[in-house]
Design an enzyme around this catalytic site. Sequence first.
Site, PDB file in Angstrom:
ATOM      1  N   ASP A 110       0.986  -1.267  -0.264  1.00  0.00           N
ATOM      2  CA  ASP A 110       0.067   0.361  -0.029  1.00  0.00           C
ATOM      3  C   ASP A 110       0.995   1.011   0.198  1.00  0.00           C
ATOM      4  O   ASP A 110       1.658   1.421   1.357  1.00  0.00           O
ATOM      5  CB  ASP A 110      -0.471   0.057   0.999  1.00  0.00           C
ATOM      6  CG  ASP A 110      -1.781   0.936   1.362  1.00  0.00           C
ATOM      7  OD1 ASP A 110      -2.193   1.658   1.089  1.00  0.00           O
ATOM      8  OD2 ASP A 110      -2.197   1.268   2.371  1.00  0.00           O
ATOM      9  N   GLU A 166      -6.799   0.413  -4.746  1.00  0.00           N
ATOM     10  CA  GLU A 166      -7.374   0.169  -2.893  1.00  0.00           C
ATOM     11  C   GLU A 166      -8.635  -0.139  -2.913  1.00  0.00           C
ATOM     12  O   GLU A 166      -8.887  -0.886  -1.468  1.00  0.00           O
ATOM     13  CB  GLU A 166      -7.063   1.334  -2.509  1.00  0.00           C
ATOM     14  CG  GLU A 166      -5.675   1.971  -2.782  1.00  0.00           C
ATOM     15  CD  GLU A 166      -5.597   3.622  -2.310  1.00  0.00           C
ATOM     16  OE1 GLU A 166      -5.958   4.159  -2.393  1.00  0.00           O
ATOM     17  OE2 GLU A 166      -3.767   3.974  -2.565  1.00  0.00           O
TER      18      GLU A 166
END
Length: 618
Positions: free
Chosen positions: A23, A187
Amino acid sequence: MAKIPINIATGSLQQEEIIVGIDLGTTNSLVAIIHPETKQPVALKEHDSSSLVPSVIYFDETGSIVVGDLAKQHLIDSPERTIFSAKRLMGKSYNDIRNNASFFSYKIIDDNTESLVKVQVGDKFYSPVDLSSFILKELKQRAEHILKTPVNKAVITVPAYFNDAQRQATRDAGKLAGLDVLRIINEPTAASLAYGVGLDKNEHKIIAVYDLGGGTFDISILRITGGIFEVLSTNGDTYLGGDDLDNAIVQYWIQQCNIDTAKLENDTSFAQAIRLKAEQAKKHLSANDSFDDQLGEYTFSLSKEKFESLIRPLVDKTLQCCRNAVKDAGLKATDIDTIVMVGGSTRVPLVKESVSKYFGKEVNDQVNPDEVVALGAAIQADILAGGNKEFLLLDITPLSLGIETAGGLMDVLIPRNAKIPSKAARQYTTQVDGQSGMRVSVFQGERDLVKDNRKLAEFNLTNIPGMPAGLPKVEVSFLINADGILTVSAKELRSGVEQSIEVKPQYGLTDAEVEQMLMESITHAKDDIAVRALTEAKTEGEQLLKTTERFLQKNAAELSKQELIDTANAMQALQLSITMEDKDLVHKKIEELNEISRPYAERIMDTAISQAMKGKQV
Ligand code: ADP
Ligand code: MG
């Protein structure tokens, strides 16, 4: 079903190459993997530290680069050398960000407003891709340190609204950091995966992913059908996040303590210090009812109630974005089946309550909101690595591809799980003098003997000019294009003779068959290794018999009678050993024959050389 990777060459258990999930956040970044034993996603961290790495880069005067917590500290003492929020600049020109230029405390080059932005630190210039690559490099190094194994492959997440240029920029940053970026995924998709949503092929669901991070707010509405994620709408505010909650606190304290606003503008260190204090207060209030602390001469305090009244307008803003997103998706709030909470700022109780109230449902918040995206990326990485057999990934070769070599052995050119498109080439030679053709047989499978694998195609490379055995150089190349079509070609490099064929490797193989073939390769791995070793020994023995024979035909006159007898005996013994299933015996006989022939071979070679030298002098 457990998969046991075995190194065919050594027979040892082999650690399959790890693919990490990353991430790459605006505020914080982190790495996650699927734990090899528990099979659960876990965020990587050093012993007692946090898994989060602040996405902050500090360039010191000597040119060294510091990333993470240590860099974050320099936001106070050298804001002009400390870069935060680089992700906001990805794929952007100065024109794109000019309205928010004051947001950045470091220098952004503005002389060419149309081209991609660059950041200036001292006399050096950095592109957002460079900056992101520094963060990724740090993450890669950390992961390697924790896992004690090289990390070269990754899945990286990006916001759902990122355009192609921004996705490409993220890929490039990965490449610069030495990572092979197998996938860029959204995401919200990653977050859903972390909640197990979308992993069931029969699932049909509409989900909302509410992501309130450090500086950005995103709401995404996704439809999941049969494991496919479709983004129905996205909305949000790229300048609304936890930082704004902090700022609301700062403004309140300034007012409460009568701090001169000029002090904030002129003293950047003080401005940063009070901001960090405000963040600390906010986090504290996610679990407590009041906050009190000192900063220099000032005493700061804040109750949870006051905090909520300060941030309510901001939370309401996010709800307005949710309304818009739901409307754009052509839905009503009640059509949403599942709500997933993402981002550190969703820890704020008021945020959770408000979102839950708007959608009229409990929200999913059990997974750590600042790790959830990375955890989902790790799940995607595992699917790509083949760890999750529920998913068939079309862009990975399910089985190894290779050709048959001497003794019926499988010689793999493209290993299983290789990425598509893919290319490989290897050189081979002839076994017989004057051999004019070479048969290229293409096989698919994991077994060492081609007879246990699946034949895909076969062709002949003909018209190889007559040459002694071992001299022609035949290069066999495999090329799998993006559609999974394999082209095999063979070329004799000395003469340029060439031939090729197209095959569809997956054709006719079901998932179950692929699994069956893999299982067999594992259960037979030990036998296969033994068979391969024996076959290789036999081939080597036969090769030696041939060369010795050829040598004798030419040079028998130079050998003594004893040498001839010894050689004949050794050859016979080797010949006999080849008919027996004992590789050690074959090796022993090869060695014995070599022992006998070495002295006269050297002697004759020396004479040949000296004669050749004489010839030259004449
Ligand atoms: P990003 O996706 O932008 O990189 P994150 O998801 O890591 O950001 O969220 C970072 C934000 O979460 C910061 O503003 C931080 O202050 C906030 N945050 C972290 N923990 C808490 C908490 N316990 N309570 C409130 N906010 C928090
Ligand atoms: Mg995030």
